[in-house]
Motif scaffolding. Structure first.
Motif, mmCIF file in Angstrom:
data_model
loop_
_atom_site.group_PDB
_atom_site.id
_atom_site.type_symbol
_atom_site.label_atom_id
_atom_site.label_comp_id
_atom_site.label_asym_id
_atom_site.label_seq_id
_atom_site.Cartn_x
_atom_site.Cartn_y
_atom_site.Cartn_z
ATOM 1 N N ALA A 1 -39.973 26.582 79.974
ATOM 2 C CA ALA A 1 -39.057 27.770 79.816
ATOM 3 C C ALA A 1 -37.469 27.041 80.042
ATOM 4 O O ALA A 1 -36.643 27.528 79.700
ATOM 5 C CB ALA A 1 -39.639 28.940 80.891
ATOM 6 N N ILE A 2 -37.875 26.107 81.028
ATOM 7 C CA ILE A 2 -36.503 25.365 81.721
ATOM 8 C C ILE A 2 -35.830 24.563 80.301
ATOM 9 O O ILE A 2 -34.680 24.852 80.259
ATOM 10 C CB ILE A 2 -36.769 24.562 82.856
ATOM 11 C CG1 ILE A 2 -36.886 25.366 84.040
ATOM 12 C CG2 ILE A 2 -35.564 23.667 83.261
ATOM 13 C CD1 ILE A 2 -37.607 24.646 85.228
ATOM 14 N N HIS A 3 -36.620 24.190 79.797
ATOM 15 C CA HIS A 3 -36.143 23.224 78.683
ATOM 16 C C HIS A 3 -35.476 24.230 77.407
ATOM 17 O O HIS A 3 -34.960 23.520 76.489
ATOM 18 C CB HIS A 3 -37.138 22.487 78.098
ATOM 19 C CG HIS A 3 -37.621 21.386 79.032
ATOM 20 N ND1 HIS A 3 -38.845 20.461 79.067
ATOM 21 C CD2 HIS A 3 -36.957 20.938 80.212
ATOM 22 C CE1 HIS A 3 -38.702 19.751 80.225
ATOM 23 N NE2 HIS A 3 -37.723 19.853 80.788
ATOM 24 N N ARG A 4 -35.947 25.229 77.387
ATOM 25 C CA ARG A 4 -35.485 26.157 76.284
ATOM 26 C C ARG A 4 -34.177 26.775 76.764
ATOM 27 O O ARG A 4 -33.543 27.764 75.974
ATOM 28 C CB ARG A 4 -36.559 27.467 76.042
ATOM 29 C CG ARG A 4 -37.640 26.966 75.118
ATOM 30 C CD ARG A 4 -38.411 28.275 74.693
ATOM 31 N NE ARG A 4 -38.922 28.814 75.814
ATOM 32 C CZ ARG A 4 -40.193 28.817 76.253
ATOM 33 N NH1 ARG A 4 -41.033 27.779 75.766
ATOM 34 N NH2 ARG A 4 -40.808 29.465 77.099
ATOM 35 N N MET A 5 -33.717 26.685 78.020
ATOM 36 C CA MET A 5 -32.495 27.332 78.509
ATOM 37 C C MET A 5 -31.281 26.927 77.647
ATOM 38 O O MET A 5 -31.112 26.054 77.393
ATOM 39 C CB MET A 5 -32.118 27.016 79.985
ATOM 40 C CG MET A 5 -33.074 27.608 80.924
ATOM 41 S SD MET A 5 -33.061 27.137 82.688
ATOM 42 C CE MET A 5 -31.205 27.291 82.848
ATOM 43 N N ASP A 6 -30.547 27.867 77.253
ATOM 44 C CA ASP A 6 -29.181 27.904 76.454
ATOM 45 C C ASP A 6 -28.094 27.565 77.573
ATOM 46 O O ASP A 6 -27.701 28.847 78.163
ATOM 47 C CB ASP A 6 -29.049 28.898 75.690
ATOM 48 C CG ASP A 6 -27.583 28.707 75.007
ATOM 49 O OD1 ASP A 6 -27.080 27.859 74.766
ATOM 50 O OD2 ASP A 6 -27.284 29.782 74.089
ATOM 51 N N ARG B 1 -35.377 14.650 71.513
ATOM 52 C CA ARG B 1 -34.464 15.765 71.712
ATOM 53 C C ARG B 1 -33.738 15.846 72.558
ATOM 54 O O ARG B 1 -34.389 15.102 73.849
ATOM 55 C CB ARG B 1 -35.170 17.194 71.120
ATOM 56 C CG ARG B 1 -36.250 17.541 72.291
ATOM 57 C CD ARG B 1 -37.213 18.523 72.042
ATOM 58 N NE ARG B 1 -38.222 19.079 72.956
ATOM 59 C CZ ARG B 1 -38.419 19.886 73.615
ATOM 60 N NH1 ARG B 1 -37.462 20.849 73.599
ATOM 61 N NH2 ARG B 1 -39.342 19.924 74.644
ATOM 62 N N LEU B 2 -32.780 16.646 72.932
ATOM 63 C CA LEU B 2 -31.918 16.603 74.137
ATOM 64 C C LEU B 2 -32.081 18.095 74.565
ATOM 65 O O LEU B 2 -31.975 19.076 73.719
ATOM 66 C CB LEU B 2 -30.557 16.238 73.949
ATOM 67 C CG LEU B 2 -30.311 14.558 73.869
ATOM 68 C CD1 LEU B 2 -28.656 14.472 73.538
ATOM 69 C CD2 LEU B 2 -30.838 13.742 74.716
ATOM 70 N N THR B 3 -32.254 18.380 75.740
ATOM 71 C CA THR B 3 -32.339 19.768 76.344
ATOM 72 C C THR B 3 -31.879 19.803 77.916
ATOM 73 O O THR B 3 -31.217 18.779 78.482
ATOM 74 C CB THR B 3 -33.923 20.321 76.718
ATOM 75 O OG1 THR B 3 -34.485 19.453 77.513
ATOM 76 C CG2 THR B 3 -34.644 20.066 75.201
ATOM 77 N N PHE B 4 -31.685 20.975 78.559
ATOM 78 C CA PHE B 4 -31.187 20.985 79.746
ATOM 79 C C PHE B 4 -32.587 20.483 80.446
ATOM 80 O O PHE B 4 -33.600 20.790 80.286
ATOM 81 C CB PHE B 4 -31.080 22.210 80.148
ATOM 82 C CG PHE B 4 -31.146 22.523 81.573
ATOM 83 C CD1 PHE B 4 -30.023 22.137 82.439
ATOM 84 C CD2 PHE B 4 -32.099 23.007 82.482
ATOM 85 C CE1 PHE B 4 -29.773 22.141 83.811
ATOM 86 C CE2 PHE B 4 -32.017 23.146 83.795
ATOM 87 C CZ PHE B 4 -30.899 22.720 84.420
ATOM 88 N N VAL B 5 -32.340 19.575 81.628
ATOM 89 C CA VAL B 5 -33.539 19.161 82.330
ATOM 90 C C VAL B 5 -33.047 19.767 83.960
ATOM 91 O O VAL B 5 -31.869 19.528 84.394
ATOM 92 C CB VAL B 5 -33.435 17.579 82.217
ATOM 93 C CG1 VAL B 5 -34.280 16.845 83.358
ATOM 94 C CG2 VAL B 5 -33.768 17.393 80.751
ATOM 95 N N ALA C 1 -46.978 25.356 75.443
ATOM 96 C CA ALA C 1 -45.891 26.287 76.007
ATOM 97 C C ALA C 1 -44.696 26.097 75.092
ATOM 98 O O ALA C 1 -43.922 26.972 74.940
ATOM 99 C CB ALA C 1 -45.911 26.217 77.360
ATOM 100 N N SER C 2 -44.588 24.788 75.002
ATOM 101 C CA SER C 2 -43.125 24.329 74.375
ATOM 102 C C SER C 2 -43.082 24.430 72.953
ATOM 103 O O SER C 2 -41.905 24.739 72.231
ATOM 104 C CB SER C 2 -42.642 23.170 75.199
ATOM 105 O OG SER C 2 -43.355 22.074 74.404
ATOM 106 N N GLY C 3 -44.098 24.052 72.237
ATOM 107 C CA GLY C 3 -44.154 23.700 70.929
ATOM 108 C C GLY C 3 -43.674 22.572 70.421
ATOM 109 O O GLY C 3 -43.517 22.362 69.287
ATOM 110 N N HIS C 4 -43.589 21.822 71.472
ATOM 111 C CA HIS C 4 -43.353 20.241 70.936
ATOM 112 C C HIS C 4 -44.260 19.332 71.409
ATOM 113 O O HIS C 4 -44.811 19.576 72.662
ATOM 114 C CB HIS C 4 -41.940 19.960 71.611
ATOM 115 C CG HIS C 4 -40.683 20.565 71.349
ATOM 116 N ND1 HIS C 4 -39.904 20.403 70.094
ATOM 117 C CD2 HIS C 4 -40.067 22.012 71.671
ATOM 118 C CE1 HIS C 4 -39.006 21.070 69.836
ATOM 119 N NE2 HIS C 4 -39.127 22.255 70.818
ATOM 120 N N THR C 5 -44.383 18.271 70.686
ATOM 121 C CA THR C 5 -45.540 17.221 71.045
ATOM 122 C C THR C 5 -44.623 16.219 72.045
ATOM 123 O O THR C 5 -43.586 16.007 71.659
ATOM 124 C CB THR C 5 -45.655 16.430 69.816
ATOM 125 O OG1 THR C 5 -46.434 17.151 68.827
ATOM 126 C CG2 THR C 5 -46.667 15.339 70.255
#
Length: 239
Positions: free
Chosen positions: A76-81, A134-138, A205-209
């Motif tokens: 959920a944190i990594h999905r944050m916009d 990929r790059l996300t919020f961390v 939970a994330s849908g990412h490998t």
């Protein structure tokens, strides 16, 4: 680290995004009140001290469900916009692995440390630095010790001042470091489960490998960085 004002904005965004975090209520950035900015948030019940989380009998049930809960919250944190939070923005060609190596060298140089062990380890890491998928919020400090835990499990994620844009696999390597297992060294994922169990839960939970070799690299580099941070903390005291 982020400023108090930036941390307030980030925690508000996390709460709005459905992350388990204390709801922030009010920010004061007038230094005449307490001498520095501060904010007020809701109280959240829970234990944060790592060794107590690992040993308190009343948290035995929590320890069984924490890996799944932590994996879901990390996803959920990594999905944050956070695209509108300008203080988090970075160049399109941002390379998190290269950035962390450069930052670590900078700290060593600033401290005047000449260590063959650190030089060898950083050279090894530099030659094998993984490109981010990929790059996300961390979150930047996602581990046991920065969770409020109750008998029901994870109540809130705390300590958001190191939030940044980066490689989400950085967080998996970081929470697997032996330093954050608090006596349960045989359980690689936060001292709570084996790593593969945690990664599988995160992938679902994330849908990412998750690239396991990249997670290995970030765990190793996490230990290098922690060693350098310990030198910096010692210098802060001795100076």
């Amino acid at each position: 680290a982020l400023t108090r004002t930036q941390e307030f904005q980030l925690m508000r965004r996390a709460y709005e995004s459905g992350v388990r975090v204390a709801r922030v209520r009010w920010l004061c950035d007038d230094p005449d009140v307490l001498g520095l900015p501060f904010f007020i948030m809701d109280f959240v019940e829970g234990v944060s001290i790592g060794r107590r989380v690992m040993t308190l009998p009343e948290l035995e049930g929590a320890r069984r469900v924490l890996p799944q809960q932590m994996a879901e919250q990390l996803a959920a944190i990594h999905r944050m916009d956070v695209s509108d939070l300008t203080f988090l923005q970075c160049p399109p060609d941002h390379d998190p692995a290269r950035a962390v190596i450069n930052e670590t060298y900078t700290v060593l140089d600033t401290l005047g440390v000449r260590s063959p062990a650190f030089e060898f380890a950083l050279r090894w890491a530099s030659e094998r630095a993984p490109a981010p998928q990929r790059l996300t919020f961390v979150h930047g400090d996602f581990r046991i010790g920065n969770m409020l835990v109750t008998p029901q499990g994870l109540a809130a994620v705390i300590d958001w001042e190191f939030g940044h844009i980066g490689d989400p696999i950085e967080e998996i390597g970081y929470l697997c470091m032996r330093d954050w297992r608090f006596g349960n060294g045989r359980l690689r994922a936060a001292g709570l489960s084996d790593r593969e169990q945690f990664i599988s839960a995160y992938e679902q939970a994330s849908g990412h490998t998750v690239d396991r070799s990249s997670a290995d690299w970030w765990e190793l580099v996490g230990n290098i960085r922690w060693g350098v941070i310990c030198l910096a903390q010692a210098e802060r005291h001795l100076s």
